[in-house]
Design a protein around this motif. Sequence first.
Motif, PDB file in Angstrom:
ATOM      1  N   LEU A   1      -0.125  -2.929  -3.651  1.00  0.00           N
ATOM      2  CA  LEU A   1      -1.422  -3.475  -3.260  1.00  0.00           C
ATOM      3  C   LEU A   1      -1.270  -4.953  -2.924  1.00  0.00           C
ATOM      4  O   LEU A   1      -0.595  -5.698  -3.631  1.00  0.00           O
TER       5      LEU A   1
ATOM      6  N   ARG B   1      -9.181  -9.696 -11.625  1.00  0.00           N
ATOM      7  CA  ARG B   1      -7.860  -9.081 -11.819  1.00  0.00           C
ATOM      8  C   ARG B   1      -7.442  -9.133 -13.281  1.00  0.00           C
ATOM      9  O   ARG B   1      -6.821  -8.192 -13.797  1.00  0.00           O
TER      10      ARG B   1
ATOM     11  N   TRP C   1      -4.963  -2.247   0.865  1.00  0.00           N
ATOM     12  CA  TRP C   1      -5.857  -1.897  -0.228  1.00  0.00           C
ATOM     13  C   TRP C   1      -5.600  -0.502  -0.782  1.00  0.00           C
ATOM     14  O   TRP C   1      -6.280  -0.073  -1.724  1.00  0.00           O
TER      15      TRP C   1
ATOM     16  N   ARG D   1      -5.752   2.974  -5.425  1.00  0.00           N
ATOM     17  CA  ARG D   1      -6.619   1.886  -4.959  1.00  0.00           C
ATOM     18  C   ARG D   1      -7.638   1.659  -6.060  1.00  0.00           C
ATOM     19  O   ARG D   1      -7.506   2.170  -7.162  1.00  0.00           O
ATOM     20  N   CYS D   2      -8.662   0.855  -5.798  1.00  0.00           N
ATOM     21  CA  CYS D   2      -9.664   0.560  -6.815  1.00  0.00           C
ATOM     22  C   CYS D   2     -10.256   1.843  -7.385  1.00  0.00           C
ATOM     23  O   CYS D   2     -10.535   2.802  -6.655  1.00  0.00           O
TER      24      CYS D   2
ATOM     25  N   TYR E   1      -9.272  -9.535  -2.913  1.00  0.00           N
ATOM     26  CA  TYR E   1      -9.500  -8.392  -2.018  1.00  0.00           C
ATOM     27  C   TYR E   1      -9.102  -7.088  -2.695  1.00  0.00           C
ATOM     28  O   TYR E   1      -8.152  -7.036  -3.482  1.00  0.00           O
ATOM     29  N   LYS E   2      -9.840  -6.021  -2.334  1.00  0.00           N
ATOM     30  CA  LYS E   2      -9.532  -4.676  -2.822  1.00  0.00           C
ATOM     31  C   LYS E   2     -10.318  -3.654  -2.015  1.00  0.00           C
ATOM     32  O   LYS E   2     -11.170  -4.014  -1.193  1.00  0.00           O
ATOM     33  N   CYS E   3     -10.070  -2.401  -2.279  1.00  0.00           N
ATOM     34  CA  CYS E   3     -10.781  -1.295  -1.627  1.00  0.00           C
ATOM     35  C   CYS E   3     -12.288  -1.405  -1.856  1.00  0.00           C
ATOM     36  O   CYS E   3     -12.743  -1.643  -2.978  1.00  0.00           O
TER      37      CYS E   3
ATOM     38  N   ILE F   1      -6.134  -4.410 -10.169  1.00  0.00           N
ATOM     39  CA  ILE F   1      -6.271  -4.008  -8.772  1.00  0.00           C
ATOM     40  C   ILE F   1      -6.496  -5.164  -7.796  1.00  0.00           C
ATOM     41  O   ILE F   1      -5.780  -5.277  -6.800  1.00  0.00           O
ATOM     42  N   PRO F   2      -7.482  -6.047  -7.983  1.00  0.00           N
ATOM     43  CA  PRO F   2      -7.761  -7.053  -6.943  1.00  0.00           C
ATOM     44  C   PRO F   2      -6.564  -7.962  -6.696  1.00  0.00           C
ATOM     45  O   PRO F   2      -5.838  -8.337  -7.621  1.00  0.00           O
ATOM     46  N   GLN F   3      -6.365  -8.331  -5.429  1.00  0.00           N
ATOM     47  CA  GLN F   3      -5.243  -9.180  -5.038  1.00  0.00           C
ATOM     48  C   GLN F   3      -5.760 -10.425  -4.315  1.00  0.00           C
ATOM     49  O   GLN F   3      -6.724 -10.339  -3.542  1.00  0.00           O
TER      50      GLN F   3
END
Length: 356
Positions: free
Chosen positions: A117, A184, A122, A144-145, A215-217, A191-193
Amino acid sequence: MKQHDNTLSRAPSARGAVNRRTFLTGVCAAGMAACASALPSSADAAQTDSAPAAGTAQPMATLFDLSRCEGCGACVDACTERNARNYPQPRHPFPAMFPARVRAEDWSDKKEVTDRLTPYNWLTIQHVSVTYKEKTYELHIPRRCMHCDNPLCANLCPWGAAYKENSGTVRIDDDICLGGAKCRQVCPWDIPQRQTGVGLYLDLLPRFAGNGVMYKCDRCHDSVKQGALPACVEACPLGVQEYGPRDAIISKARKLAQATDGYLYGLDEAGGTSTIYVSPVPFELLNTSLTRSAGHPDFPPVQPVLQPQKHLAGALMVAPLAGMAAGALKILGTLRKDRDSGHAPAAAHNKEQDHE
């Protein structure tokens, strides 16, 4: 049916300043709205996930049948194609951070990376070989998320940048996010990047306040609102994923696990999610076989979160403050976009409208 045991388990811009009167007016309005929205109404008290209020989106969920996935990557490609317009476009060089130990996170020259990820990827597929009951399984796991029912990222974001829609989709507002990465830190799956050099922080105190945007799904929320399926679901040639009303997805997942003597993950983890996996092998075994590193989620034995009512007093105190911050940042973000696009200033969106 065997259910997974969750007890294991710009430099600052010199172009145009924000109008002070507009900003202060917006902050006050946002604060008042936030205070009002923080208090539960009788209608809110009667509403449940399975019975959304009239006119609002219905809670949705995704089922992943891991016995079907062959790791072809069609879902990853579809995700990139549909969401590329939402990917960050950072400005270089990045502002020097204070203190100096604060690191920039830059993926702008690694946009093609898909095996983990990133702010530009995402959805990733993990590949694992496991032996269970004298049989070897080669499993491919789309990750993903998880879109939690009670998302810690949204509950604990100090700026209100992360939030959950009535559809169950958990989103991060890139107009508000300052890239502090609290989301995160509290996410059980990390998950979040983050991408440095993009977002509102560049116009605030870039050395001291923020470090980009997370950012994430977002489950292709804009396309889904127009009647489409999430890109990954639509693109899968093997029917690995199914997207639909949450109650129906949970029922189907349980029946599938029972029929295949499989295992479930996502029903109870972190208090429940809108992403349900069905696997032919226990998730404890998958978890020990996966390589755990940044951008590579595992299947941790996440304890259920405390019930929301146990946090009600604290939520009533924090919600107005977070709402005021979110309102102020939303106004700044909207003005920033208008300025950068050369358009006349527009009124900031009411985020509640985005939630419907």
